[in-house]
Design an enzyme around this catalytic site. Sequence first.
Site, PDB file in Angstrom:
ATOM      1  N   ARG A 143       0.848  -1.353   0.553  1.00  0.00           N
ATOM      2  CA  ARG A 143       0.162  -0.077   0.166  1.00  0.00           C
ATOM      3  C   ARG A 143       1.031   1.065   0.469  1.00  0.00           C
ATOM      4  O   ARG A 143       1.634   1.333   1.321  1.00  0.00           O
ATOM      5  CB  ARG A 143      -1.135  -0.113   1.397  1.00  0.00           C
ATOM      6  CG  ARG A 143      -1.992   0.787   1.163  1.00  0.00           C
ATOM      7  CD  ARG A 143      -2.680   0.921   2.723  1.00  0.00           C
ATOM      8  NE  ARG A 143      -1.805   1.652   3.982  1.00  0.00           N
ATOM      9  CZ  ARG A 143      -2.479   1.427   4.799  1.00  0.00           C
ATOM     10  NH1 ARG A 143      -3.400   1.568   5.123  1.00  0.00           N
ATOM     11  NH2 ARG A 143      -1.524   2.521   6.026  1.00  0.00           N
TER      12      ARG A 143
ATOM     13  N   CYS B 188      -0.001   5.790   0.936  1.00  0.00           N
ATOM     14  CA  CYS B 188      -0.937   6.428   1.121  1.00  0.00           C
ATOM     15  C   CYS B 188      -0.567   7.795   1.539  1.00  0.00           C
ATOM     16  O   CYS B 188       1.096   7.855   1.480  1.00  0.00           O
ATOM     17  CB  CYS B 188      -1.634   6.012   2.570  1.00  0.00           C
ATOM     18  SG  CYS B 188      -2.669   6.807   3.635  1.00  0.00           S
TER      19      CYS B 188
END
Length: 127
Positions: A105, A107
């Site tokens: 991920r 962000c």
Amino acid sequence: MTTAISTPLAPAAIGPYVQGINTGSFIMTSGQLPIDPETGNMSEDVMLQARQSLENVKAVVEAAGLKVANICKTTVFVKDLNDFVLVNEVYQDFFNKNDAPYPARSCVEVARLPKDALIEIEAIAIA
């Protein structure tokens, strides 16, 4: 050859793009805003927005015949990085409830999102 993914269980695209693309090997979702596909509404609470964006990602992935466990990468765009802890709480709960491993991920905080959303999430899943 790629094919477009379309499902009424996620909000329709608000521009010249599709909800997702199926390449045969990968599913790539467009960024999913936290719009409830049934009502067209968007909560003002970042945790509820995070949950809805993830549910919309799930709907697109499932429309391609895959599961949340097939998601290998997500990108999370947030309006305010101070919401990082709250978003993480929802994110962790979502993947745990779907019996899925956490994907890789990124962000990032962005200046502004479409419809002034607080979050937008996109994903890549392996077929």
